[in-house]
Design a protein around this motif. Structure first.
Motif, mmCIF file in Angstrom:
data_model
loop_
_atom_site.group_PDB
_atom_site.id
_atom_site.type_symbol
_atom_site.label_atom_id
_atom_site.label_comp_id
_atom_site.label_asym_id
_atom_site.label_seq_id
_atom_site.Cartn_x
_atom_site.Cartn_y
_atom_site.Cartn_z
ATOM 1 N N LEU A 15 30.601 -76.256 26.196
ATOM 2 C CA LEU A 15 31.402 -76.940 25.170
ATOM 3 C C LEU A 15 30.687 -76.923 23.822
ATOM 4 O O LEU A 15 31.320 -76.713 22.773
ATOM 5 N N MET A 16 29.383 -77.124 23.837
ATOM 6 C CA MET A 16 28.618 -77.085 22.596
ATOM 7 C C MET A 16 28.697 -75.693 21.968
ATOM 8 O O MET A 16 28.904 -75.560 20.754
ATOM 9 N N VAL A 17 28.558 -74.679 22.782
ATOM 10 C CA VAL A 17 28.670 -73.304 22.289
ATOM 11 C C VAL A 17 30.054 -73.083 21.682
ATOM 12 O O VAL A 17 30.187 -72.481 20.609
ATOM 13 N N GLY A 18 31.093 -73.585 22.352
ATOM 14 C CA GLY A 18 32.443 -73.423 21.838
ATOM 15 C C GLY A 18 32.631 -74.058 20.471
ATOM 16 O O GLY A 18 33.233 -73.463 19.566
ATOM 17 N N VAL A 19 32.112 -75.262 20.309
ATOM 18 C CA VAL A 19 32.218 -75.953 19.018
ATOM 19 C C VAL A 19 31.472 -75.169 17.941
ATOM 20 O O VAL A 19 32.007 -74.901 16.861
ATOM 21 N N TRP A 57 23.990 -83.958 21.209
ATOM 22 C CA TRP A 57 24.494 -82.897 22.075
ATOM 23 C C TRP A 57 23.401 -81.862 22.351
ATOM 24 O O TRP A 57 23.194 -81.439 23.492
ATOM 25 N N TYR A 58 22.691 -81.467 21.307
ATOM 26 C CA TYR A 58 21.617 -80.481 21.479
ATOM 27 C C TYR A 58 20.488 -81.048 22.341
ATOM 28 O O TYR A 58 20.031 -80.391 23.290
ATOM 29 N N ILE A 59 20.025 -82.242 22.008
ATOM 30 C CA ILE A 59 18.924 -82.847 22.780
ATOM 31 C C ILE A 59 19.367 -83.119 24.207
ATOM 32 O O ILE A 59 18.619 -82.877 25.166
ATOM 33 N N GLY A 60 20.595 -83.604 24.386
ATOM 34 C CA GLY A 60 21.123 -83.823 25.729
ATOM 35 C C GLY A 60 21.170 -82.542 26.541
ATOM 36 O O GLY A 60 20.848 -82.522 27.736
ATOM 37 N N SER A 61 21.533 -81.441 25.893
ATOM 38 C CA SER A 61 21.571 -80.146 26.573
ATOM 39 C C SER A 61 20.173 -79.696 26.994
ATOM 40 O O SER A 61 19.982 -79.178 28.099
ATOM 41 N N VAL A 62 19.200 -79.921 26.115
ATOM 42 C CA VAL A 62 17.812 -79.579 26.457
ATOM 43 C C VAL A 62 17.349 -80.413 27.646
ATOM 44 O O VAL A 62 16.716 -79.894 28.578
ATOM 45 N N ILE A 63 17.656 -81.686 27.640
ATOM 46 C CA ILE A 63 17.246 -82.569 28.743
ATOM 47 C C ILE A 63 17.898 -82.125 30.048
ATOM 48 O O ILE A 63 17.229 -82.027 31.086
ATOM 49 N N LEU A 64 19.202 -81.843 30.006
ATOM 50 C CA LEU A 64 19.881 -81.358 31.216
ATOM 51 C C LEU A 64 19.236 -80.073 31.720
ATOM 52 O O LEU A 64 18.992 -79.917 32.926
ATOM 53 N N GLY A 65 18.954 -79.140 30.809
ATOM 54 C CA GLY A 65 18.305 -77.890 31.207
ATOM 55 C C GLY A 65 16.933 -78.119 31.807
ATOM 56 O O GLY A 65 16.564 -77.496 32.812
ATOM 57 N N ALA A 86 14.395 -72.924 27.260
ATOM 58 C CA ALA A 86 13.512 -72.549 26.154
ATOM 59 C C ALA A 86 14.331 -72.100 24.938
ATOM 60 O O ALA A 86 13.989 -72.434 23.794
ATOM 61 N N LEU A 87 15.416 -71.383 25.169
ATOM 62 C CA LEU A 87 16.289 -70.981 24.059
ATOM 63 C C LEU A 87 16.942 -72.188 23.401
ATOM 64 O O LEU A 87 17.093 -72.231 22.176
ATOM 65 N N LEU A 88 17.323 -73.180 24.201
ATOM 66 C CA LEU A 88 17.879 -74.401 23.617
ATOM 67 C C LEU A 88 16.831 -75.130 22.785
ATOM 68 O O LEU A 88 17.148 -75.678 21.722
ATOM 69 N N VAL A 89 15.597 -75.151 23.262
ATOM 70 C CA VAL A 89 14.512 -75.757 22.478
ATOM 71 C C VAL A 89 14.360 -74.999 21.157
ATOM 72 O O VAL A 89 14.228 -75.611 20.085
ATOM 73 N N LEU A 90 14.405 -73.668 21.220
ATOM 74 C CA LEU A 90 14.340 -72.855 20.003
ATOM 75 C C LEU A 90 15.480 -73.219 19.049
ATOM 76 O O LEU A 90 15.268 -73.342 17.840
ATOM 77 N N SER A 91 16.679 -73.423 19.591
ATOM 78 C CA SER A 91 17.819 -73.776 18.731
ATOM 79 C C SER A 91 17.615 -75.136 18.063
ATOM 80 O O SER A 91 18.025 -75.321 16.912
ATOM 81 N N VAL A 92 16.986 -76.066 18.757
ATOM 82 C CA VAL A 92 16.691 -77.374 18.169
ATOM 83 C C VAL A 92 15.656 -77.229 17.055
ATOM 84 O O VAL A 92 15.805 -77.810 15.969
ATOM 85 N N VAL A 93 14.618 -76.444 17.302
ATOM 86 C CA VAL A 93 13.588 -76.212 16.278
ATOM 87 C C VAL A 93 14.207 -75.542 15.053
ATOM 88 O O VAL A 93 13.944 -75.934 13.902
ATOM 89 N N MET A 94 15.052 -74.521 15.295
ATOM 90 C CA MET A 94 15.746 -73.867 14.184
ATOM 91 C C MET A 94 16.584 -74.864 13.406
ATOM 92 O O MET A 94 16.608 -74.833 12.172
ATOM 93 N N SER A 95 17.272 -75.719 14.129
ATOM 94 C CA SER A 95 18.131 -76.708 13.483
ATOM 95 C C SER A 95 17.319 -77.611 12.573
ATOM 96 O O SER A 95 17.682 -77.824 11.410
#
Length: 148
Positions: A15-19, A57-65, A86-95
């Motif tokens: 869902l996050m990817v879709g948004v 949403w991003y942090i929640g996704s990282v935690i779930l992963g 790890a890619l989600l963590v990268l996306s958070v850092v990029m953000s």
């Protein structure tokens, strides 16, 4: 429990990817085509609204992963889950480093008071966002493959 966690993770990340994909490919390009810079108001409002929601949403996704990776450790697909997380963590850092500073400025703009280079700033945000979308799409794909 692990299967439920895996499905919930895939759904939440999907869902996050879709948004994020919709914002990159449809919403912002449509807003940019509005006459007389009317899209600026919508971008500013979107920056405020999504700027409050997406961090959770991003942090929640990282935690779930991460939790899924712990449960999957040593099993089939664990490396995919770890790589996706790890890619989600990268996306958070990029953000945090690239997108949030621009987004914070955009959230304060109105047509009555924008910097002269506002188009360049939102264009820069869009380019960073495209890269981030690519990163989270890849993370989602890895999660989906690990699920199957």
């Amino acid at each position: 429990m692990r299967d439920v966690l895996a499905v919930v993770t895939v759904v939440v990340v999907g869902l996050m990817v879709g948004v994020e994909f919709a914002v990159a490919v449809f919403v912002n390009p449509i807003l940019d085509r509005l006459p007389n810079d009317h899209g600026l108001d919508a971008r500013s409002d979107g920056a405020r609204v999504l700027g409050r929601i997406m961090p959770f949403w991003y942090i929640g996704s990282v935690i779930l992963g991460a939790v899924w990776a712990i449960f999957a450790w040593g099993g089939a697909g664990a490396s995919l889950v770890v790589a996706a997380t790890a890619l989600l963590v990268l996306s958070v850092v990029m953000s945090i480093l690239l997108l949030v500073p621009i987004n914070s400025r955009v959230a304060t703009w109105s047509r009555d008071g924008v910097p002269a280079d506002w188009r360049q700033q939102v264009g820069r945000w869009d380019r960073f966002h495209y890269v981030r979308v690519g990163v989270i799409v890849l993370a989602f794909a890895l999660f989906a493959v690990a699920l199957v």
